[in-house]
Design a protein around this motif. Structure first.
Motif, PDB file in Angstrom:
ATOM      1  N   ASP A  31      25.032  48.524  15.164  1.00 32.80           N
ATOM      2  CA  ASP A  31      24.149  48.180  16.285  1.00 32.80           C
ATOM      3  C   ASP A  31      22.800  47.750  15.723  1.00 32.80           C
ATOM      4  OD1 ASP A  31      23.134  47.826  18.832  1.00 32.80           O
ATOM      5  OD2 ASP A  31      22.716  49.954  19.149  1.00 32.80           O
ATOM      6  N   TYR A  47      20.155  50.421  14.988  1.00 31.78           N
ATOM      7  CA  TYR A  47      20.001  51.527  15.942  1.00 31.78           C
ATOM      8  C   TYR A  47      21.125  52.552  15.730  1.00 31.78           C
ATOM      9  CZ  TYR A  47      16.039  49.354  18.140  1.00 31.78           C
ATOM     10  OH  TYR A  47      14.782  48.842  18.354  1.00 31.78           O
ATOM     11  N   VAL A  86      15.032  56.655  16.568  1.00 25.77           N
ATOM     12  CA  VAL A  86      16.318  56.589  17.269  1.00 25.77           C
ATOM     13  C   VAL A  86      16.928  57.992  17.239  1.00 25.77           C
ATOM     14  CG1 VAL A  86      18.459  55.278  17.477  1.00 25.77           C
ATOM     15  CG2 VAL A  86      16.485  54.259  16.318  1.00 25.77           C
ATOM     16  N   HIS A 117      20.866  59.534  19.117  1.00 27.19           N
ATOM     17  CA  HIS A 117      22.149  59.524  18.413  1.00 27.19           C
ATOM     18  C   HIS A 117      21.918  59.187  16.945  1.00 27.19           C
ATOM     19  CE1 HIS A 117      21.443  55.611  20.526  1.00 27.19           C
ATOM     20  NE2 HIS A 117      21.423  55.197  19.271  1.00 27.19           N
ATOM     21  N   PHE A 146      27.912  49.867  25.963  1.00 27.99           N
ATOM     22  CA  PHE A 146      28.402  48.577  25.461  1.00 27.99           C
ATOM     23  C   PHE A 146      29.810  48.234  25.945  1.00 27.99           C
ATOM     24  CE2 PHE A 146      25.529  49.664  21.622  1.00 27.99           C
ATOM     25  CZ  PHE A 146      24.410  49.265  22.338  1.00 27.99           C
ATOM     26  N   HIS A 206      26.368  55.129  23.525  1.00 28.43           N
ATOM     27  CA  HIS A 206      26.310  53.727  23.081  1.00 28.43           C
ATOM     28  C   HIS A 206      27.609  53.423  22.336  1.00 28.43           C
ATOM     29  CE1 HIS A 206      22.246  54.680  24.326  1.00 28.43           C
ATOM     30  NE2 HIS A 206      22.165  53.386  24.622  1.00 28.43           N
ATOM     31  N   ARG A 233       7.811  54.437  18.941  1.00 28.16           N
ATOM     32  CA  ARG A 233       8.589  54.038  20.111  1.00 28.16           C
ATOM     33  C   ARG A 233       9.870  54.877  20.041  1.00 28.16           C
ATOM     34  NH1 ARG A 233      13.963  51.558  20.686  1.00 28.16           N
ATOM     35  NH2 ARG A 233      13.968  50.332  22.578  1.00 28.16           N
ATOM     36  N   ASP A 293      13.569  55.548  21.152  1.00 28.68           N
ATOM     37  CA  ASP A 293      14.736  54.854  21.681  1.00 28.68           C
ATOM     38  C   ASP A 293      15.452  55.706  22.738  1.00 28.68           C
ATOM     39  OD1 ASP A 293      16.582  52.521  21.165  1.00 28.68           O
ATOM     40  OD2 ASP A 293      17.993  54.147  20.747  1.00 28.68           O
ATOM     41  N   VAL A 294      15.845  55.088  23.829  1.00 29.81           N
ATOM     42  CA  VAL A 294      16.578  55.749  24.943  1.00 29.81           C
ATOM     43  C   VAL A 294      16.314  57.264  25.046  1.00 29.81           C
ATOM     44  CG1 VAL A 294      18.411  54.081  25.389  1.00 29.81           C
ATOM     45  CG2 VAL A 294      18.740  55.732  23.558  1.00 29.81           C
ATOM     46  N   GLU A 349      11.512  54.551  25.574  1.00 33.77           N
ATOM     47  CA  GLU A 349      12.417  53.638  26.271  1.00 33.77           C
ATOM     48  C   GLU A 349      13.260  54.462  27.240  1.00 33.77           C
ATOM     49  OE1 GLU A 349      15.897  50.392  25.320  1.00 33.77           O
ATOM     50  OE2 GLU A 349      15.972  52.373  24.452  1.00 33.77           O
ATOM     51  N   HIS A 399      14.202  42.847  21.941  1.00 35.34           N
ATOM     52  CA  HIS A 399      15.415  42.476  21.221  1.00 35.34           C
ATOM     53  C   HIS A 399      16.690  42.765  22.013  1.00 35.34           C
ATOM     54  CE1 HIS A 399      14.790  46.705  20.741  1.00 35.34           C
ATOM     55  NE2 HIS A 399      16.060  46.829  20.388  1.00 35.34           N
ATOM     56  N   ASP A 400      16.556  43.314  23.210  1.00 37.64           N
ATOM     57  CA  ASP A 400      17.730  43.589  24.052  1.00 37.64           C
ATOM     58  C   ASP A 400      17.805  42.645  25.241  1.00 37.64           C
ATOM     59  OD1 ASP A 400      18.482  45.782  22.502  1.00 37.64           O
ATOM     60  OD2 ASP A 400      17.266  47.169  23.678  1.00 37.64           O
ATOM     61  N   ARG A 403      22.055  39.814  24.092  1.00 33.16           N
ATOM     62  CA  ARG A 403      20.872  40.309  23.385  1.00 33.16           C
ATOM     63  C   ARG A 403      20.540  39.435  22.177  1.00 33.16           C
ATOM     64  NH1 ARG A 403      21.627  46.700  22.571  1.00 33.16           N
ATOM     65  NH2 ARG A 403      23.284  46.063  21.163  1.00 33.16           N
ATOM     66  N   ARG A 453      17.203  37.791  19.340  1.00 31.74           N
ATOM     67  CA  ARG A 453      17.295  38.232  17.937  1.00 31.74           C
ATOM     68  C   ARG A 453      17.317  37.082  16.953  1.00 31.74           C
ATOM     69  NH1 ARG A 453      21.419  43.413  18.805  1.00 31.74           N
ATOM     70  NH2 ARG A 453      20.033  44.429  20.308  1.00 31.74           N
TER      71      ARG A 453
HETATM   72  C1  NOJ Z   1      17.995  50.672  22.841  1.00 31.41           C
HETATM   73  C2  NOJ Z   1      17.770  49.707  21.734  1.00 31.41           C
HETATM   74  O1  NOJ Z   1      16.665  48.911  22.058  1.00 31.41           O
HETATM   75  C3  NOJ Z   1      19.047  48.919  21.583  1.00 31.41           C
HETATM   76  O2  NOJ Z   1      18.903  47.809  20.754  1.00 31.41           O
HETATM   77  C4  NOJ Z   1      20.108  49.864  21.098  1.00 31.41           C
HETATM   78  O3  NOJ Z   1      21.343  49.207  21.065  1.00 31.41           O
HETATM   79  C5  NOJ Z   1      20.230  51.084  22.009  1.00 31.41           C
HETATM   80  N1  NOJ Z   1      18.967  51.614  22.419  1.00 31.41           N
HETATM   81  C6  NOJ Z   1      20.962  52.181  21.318  1.00 31.41           C
HETATM   82  O4  NOJ Z   1      20.180  52.726  20.296  1.00 31.41           O
END
Ligand code: NOJ
Length: 572
Positions: free
Chosen positions: A62, A65, A102, A105, A152, A171, A205, A207-208, A257, A331-332, A423, A427
């Protein structure tokens, strides 16, 4: 050493997608020395903080990530010494580095997960392992423990035969979720954040991060709640407070996020009295072109909905003392300039491409919160326009392409949908020049570029009067200069029935007022703004994307041209 902007209300953050920013060694991947070489560019643009996407060792399922070692640099991106040099060089220019944590996970290749798979009970408790539903005993997987879907596509559970258990991955299956209920996991993650803080970074930052606390009981999603079912879980605020406190990052530049979140929780995440985070990324405004809420089903953006989402989050966060991160791109996300119009005259000053780019920038940069610019947004980078599925790299895109085919779409239809939604649009390599590979790399870039980079690039835009780049620079400067932008109150205004695609809001601070009008309409329209308290007779243009706004006599209305955006400021 230049001073950092510590008043975050005046700050602007720039996001670098490390893999695609600047390749210093010709291997086709961006890297840390490449970023260092572009710091003067970023300084010149005027940004204060640089958020770097993950550059830690990772199998790249990923794109980083999926972290396999939290406290190291992946050799593909450079060395720890390169990182330290980047931090020092940035600091010399008054730019703070923010890192992507991150922590929801790990990668399945992380040592913790590998040891869990090898049977170590201690590390099995780092993850979320469950028996199958209806299993007759060891060796029989039965059914996944719940019907939850991963982000996903497909089940959020993966069966591990050697353990006789399923593990949770919200994810990709290569990203097992960590068990934050386990205090040892939380300790280990505090150490990760401290490690990077001690290296001199200025912010983070996360992540999730609103998915870290799972529900007490795992139940099927029978009401179509999707991710709401496990977002903003029972201990999320407690866990965040603990992390922030123990890692010593309260008051630093932080942003979380938030997946499928709501206003109430986001107020709590960001009200300074809660000592959690600085700002939140939310995504409701980027779902207004999802047909029936489905990402992989297309519809034109619903601007009435967009306005309502912005109103709710701007006025709601203000009322609760929270703070929004302001953004269109990352980037998403596909490129906003393509998404909201601007397919004509790409790379031409004066065309709708440039007008849309400026309108979008003005719309968010003058709101309450902290603006984030994603690399390439300042030059109007468009969607990639790939012509074959082989050009895509992203796991989510490839999974969903197959799902679309499985649903009976033809390859051409599926390609059209992923071209709009992938996405990978966000990128593609940064377009520095009109030369080979847009000056990103002397080698073969890991992913292709939009065909228009000969016209859309930094060289063509930077410091050019009237360019989109110059407009971004001016917006950054204005936020620093005008307290009404950085600190003013916000109130949404009804632009009137003749302006259905206009978003209008007012800002006010110590007797200074600002009226902002943004037309998402490709046709002319008239905004009446009857409920504004703006004193038209005192209005002057602060910034706009056409030469002179067409304010009608006595200020009763404004005639807006296609994609026009203007901010009027009251002068005494
Ligand atoms: C959010 C990230 O911005 C994304 O790119 C990633 O795939 C997921 N979280 C899982 O980490």
């Amino acid at each position: 050493m230049a001073a950092f902007e510590t008043d975050f209300r005046k700050a602007v953050v720039y996001q670098v997608y490390v893999k695609s920013f600047c390749d210093s060694d010709g291997d086709g991947l961006g890297d840390l020395p490449g970023i260092t070489s572009k710091l003067d560019y970023l300084k010149h643009l005027g940004i204060d903080y640089l958020w770097l996407t993950p550059f830690y060792p990772s199998p790249q399922r990923d794109n980083g990530y999926d972290v396999s070692d939290y406290c190291a640099v992946d050799p593909a991106y450079g060395t720890m010494a390169d990182f330290e040099e980047l931090v020092a060089q940035a600091r010399d220019r008054g730019i703070g580095i923010m890192l992507d944590m991150v922590l929801c996970h790990t990668s399945a290749k992380h040592e913790w997960f590998r040891r869990a798979l090898m049977g170590e009970k201690r590390f099995q408790d780092y993850y979320i392992l469950r028996d199958g539903r209806g299993s007759s005993g060891p060796g029989d997987p039965g059914e996944p423990p719940t019907n939850w879907q991963c982000a996903f596509g497909g089940s959020a559970w993966e069966w591990v035969p050697r353990l006789g258990k399923w593990y949770l991955h919200l994810h990709d299956r290569s990203q097992p979720d960590l068990n934050w209920e386990n205090p040892e996991v939380r300790d280990a993650l505090v150490d990760v954040v401290r490690f990077w803080k001690d290296k001199g970074v200025s912010g983070f930052r996360f992540d999730v991060v609103n998915l870290i606390s799972k529900p007490a009981v795992f139940e099927d999603d029978t009401t179509g709640q999707g991710r709401r079912l496990f977002a903003d879980g029972p201990h999320v605020h407690e866990f965040l407070k603990e992390l922030v406190d123990r890692a010593g990052i309260d008051g630093m530049m932080t942003v979380g996020e938030m997946a499928a979140t709501n206003l109430k929780n986001c107020v709590r995440y960001t009200n300074p009295a809660e000592h959690e985070l600085g700002q939140v990324f939310t995504f409701h405004h980027l779902k207004v072109d999802y047909k029936d809420g489905q990402k992989w089903a297309l519809q034109d953006p619903d601007i009435a909905k967009l306005r309502e989402v912005f109103r709710l989050w701007q006025e709601g966060m203000q009322a609760g003392g929270g703070c929004n991160a302001l953004f269109w791109c990352n980037h998403d996300q596909p490129r906003a300039i393509t998404r909201f119009g601007g397919r004509e005259g790409v790379g031409q000053t004066g065309g709708s491409w440039e007008k849309v780019g400026k309108m979008l920038a003005l719309c968010t940069h003058l709101m309450q919160g902290v603006p984030y610019i994603f690399q390439g947004e300042e030059i109007g980078t468009t969607n990639a326009g790939f012509t074959s599925i082989d050009q895509f790299r992203d796991v989510e895109t490839l999974n969903n392409y197959n799902i679309l085919l499985g649903q009976g779409k033809t390859p051409a239809e599926a390609l059209h949908i992923v071209n709009e939604r992938s996405r990978d649009n966000g990128r593609t390599p940064m377009q520095w020049t009109g030369e080979k590979n847009a000056g990103f790399s002397t080698g073969t870039p890991w992913i292709g570029l939009p065909g228009n980079y000969d016209r859309v690039n930094v060289e063509a835009e930077m410091d050019k009067p009237g360019s989109l780049w110059s407009f971004y620079r001016e917006l950054i400067r204005l936020r620093k200069e005008h307290a009404v932008i950085s600190q003013g109150s916000v109130r949404f205004v009804d632009a009137g029935s003749a302006a259905p695609k206009v978003i209008a809001y007012e800002r006010a601070y110590e007797g200074v007022r600002l009226l902002v009008l943004c037309s998402f309409d490709g046709a002319p329209c008239r905004a009446t703004c009857e409920d504004t308290v703006f004193r038209w007779e005192r209005g002057q243009v602060l910034i706009g994307n056409y030469d002179t706004p067409q304010v009608n006599a006595a200020g009763e209305s404004v005639d807006l041209r296609p994609y026009e955006a203007v901010a009027l400021i009251e002068r005494a």
